[in-house]
Design an enzyme around this catalytic site. Structure first.
Site, short mmCIF file in Angstrom:
data_model
loop_
_atom_site.label_atom_id
_atom_site.label_comp_id
_atom_site.label_asym_id
_atom_site.label_seq_id
_atom_site.Cartn_x
_atom_site.Cartn_y
_atom_site.Cartn_z
N LYS A 78 0.78 -1.20 0.03
CA LYS A 78 -0.01 0.06 0.00
C LYS A 78 1.06 1.29 0.01
O LYS A 78 0.50 2.01 -0.59
CB LYS A 78 -0.96 0.22 1.09
CG LYS A 78 -1.85 1.04 1.40
CD LYS A 78 -3.03 1.30 0.16
CE LYS A 78 -3.67 2.74 0.25
NZ LYS A 78 -4.02 3.42 1.02
N HIS B 112 1.78 1.73 -3.48
CA HIS B 112 0.88 2.06 -4.28
C HIS B 112 0.68 3.44 -3.97
O HIS B 112 0.49 4.42 -4.92
CB HIS B 112 -0.31 1.43 -3.63
CG HIS B 112 -1.86 1.91 -3.79
ND1 HIS B 112 -2.14 3.27 -3.15
CD2 HIS B 112 -2.76 1.63 -5.01
CE1 HIS B 112 -3.43 3.58 -3.87
NE2 HIS B 112 -3.77 2.72 -5.02
N GLU C 121 0.69 6.86 -6.69
CA GLU C 121 -0.21 7.87 -6.30
C GLU C 121 0.19 9.32 -6.46
O GLU C 121 -0.24 10.39 -7.14
CB GLU C 121 -1.04 7.70 -5.27
CG GLU C 121 -2.49 8.26 -4.89
CD GLU C 121 -3.08 8.03 -3.68
OE1 GLU C 121 -3.61 6.83 -3.68
OE2 GLU C 121 -3.05 8.82 -2.61
O1 5RP Z 1 -4.55 5.94 1.09
C1 5RP Z 1 -5.02 6.86 0.68
C2 5RP Z 1 -5.23 6.85 -0.76
O2 5RP Z 1 -4.76 5.74 -1.60
C3 5RP Z 1 -5.40 8.09 1.47
O3 5RP Z 1 -6.12 8.94 0.82
C4 5RP Z 1 -4.17 8.94 1.94
O4 5RP Z 1 -4.46 9.51 3.12
C5 5RP Z 1 -3.52 9.59 1.07
O5 5RP Z 1 -2.17 10.06 1.17
P1 5RP Z 1 -1.57 11.54 1.44
O6 5RP Z 1 -2.65 12.00 2.59
O7 5RP Z 1 -0.29 11.27 1.91
O8 5RP Z 1 -1.65 12.36 0.11
#
Ligand code: 5RP
Length: 309
Positions: free
Chosen positions: A163, A166, A170
């Protein structure tokens, strides 16, 4: 199957609801008595039939650590604790060991799907013993999307490590969309920027859910004028970069995306003050004063563009 859910916020609350819709019996605990089924963790454990499964869905770090520690004191051998938050995989190993010493199982689950998961399902990346994963499969089957979206990634920690990567991906994907949008807006070559993003949703190499969400955001606020260019981070990007350093794996895109968020929180750039000061020192190049644009040198390619006040 029967399951306890600790933490009934945006994620935990929706997951409990999806499980109930799928025919499972969920006993939920939340610090907010208005949404909690029980008064405390002790009552939650008493309401569950052994062997119990308790899914922890609270913020990573201290809240998760304290919850796992409390459950370790309440559960019995044969029970299983599931951590579905965005915990650091290093914490999983410690939690797994602490619970194993009492005969309690531990499974870490990276959960992706956000607020859309209630209806679309949640992608699940799991780590732990095969027997524990198998015991929890009715719950996983209900939470995951209709097709795919599930992996038993490896032993304890593997789910959250998957994750974490992942989320690093992202970061990089979001940054690429963000930079492309900024260039399209700044260049004044493309008249219909929103329409361009919309058109990319079909047939292109970059069509994706993030692109769909980008189009949705532009629909709501076409030039994003309601927002400040300020982005927080919850830790997973940092851990991804830390793991890359540890393993000497070059991660320039994800690292730059993380640093772009740090930069977004500064009203001015201390580092760029140093650059301006040194250019002035060695080359007599003009600087921009803290007050505004005075002194912007004619030698700068951006000299005709006033710097932000
Ligand atoms: O796990 C997530 C999406 O996949 C969550 O929305 C997470 O909080 C996003 O990460 P960040 O706050 O660091 O942008």
């Amino acid at each position: 199957m029967q399951i306890g859910m600790v933490g009934l916020g945006r994620m935990g609350g929706n997951m409990a609801e999806r499980l109930r819709r799928g025919g499972h019996e969920v006993v939920g605990y939340d610090r907010d008595p208005a949404i909690s089924d029980v008064e405390d963790l002790k009552e939650l454990v008493e309401r569950l039939r052994p062997p119990r499964a308790v899914w922890v869905m609270v913020p990573a770090g201290e809240p998760t650590r304290a919850t796992v520690e409390a459950l370790a004191g309440l559960l019995a051998p044969g029970d299983i604790v599931i951590d579905g938050g965005n915990s650091h995989y290093v914490d999983d190993r410690r939690h797994g060991d602490e619970l194993a010493a009492k005969g309690i199982g531990f499974v870490d689950v990276g959960v992706s799907g956000g607020v859309w998961g209630l209806d679309n399902g949640y992608a699940l990346m799991t780590g732990g013993d095969e027997a524990h994963i198998r015991a929890l499969s009715p719950v996983f089957d209900t939470l995951k999307p209709a097709e795919g979206g599930f992996v038993h990634a490896g032993k304890i920690g593997a789910g959250h490590f998957a994750k974490m990567v992942h989320n690093g991906i992202e970061y990089g994907m979001m940054q690429a969309f963000a930079e492309g949008w900024e260039l399209l807006e700044a260049a004044d070559v493309v008249d219909d920027v929103e329409g361009t993003f919309k058109s990319w949703r079909q047939g292109t190499v970059i069509r994706s859910w993030l692109l769909d969400l980008m189009v949705r955001a532009l629909d709501e606020d076409p030039d994003l004028s309601e927002l400040r260019g300020y982005a927080q981070d919850s830790g997973e990007g940092r851990w991804t970069v830390q793991a890359a350093v540890e393993h000497a794996v070059p991660l320039p895109v994800i690292t730059a995306a993380l640093y772009a968020r740090f930069r977004s929180r500064q009203s001015d750039s201390p580092a760029m003050k140093v650059i301006a000061a040194l250019r002035s020192q060695f080359g007599g190049h003009a600087v921009s004063s803290a007050e505004g644009s005075e002194g912007l040198g004619a030698d700068s390619p951006g000299a005709d563009v006033a710097p932000p006040a």
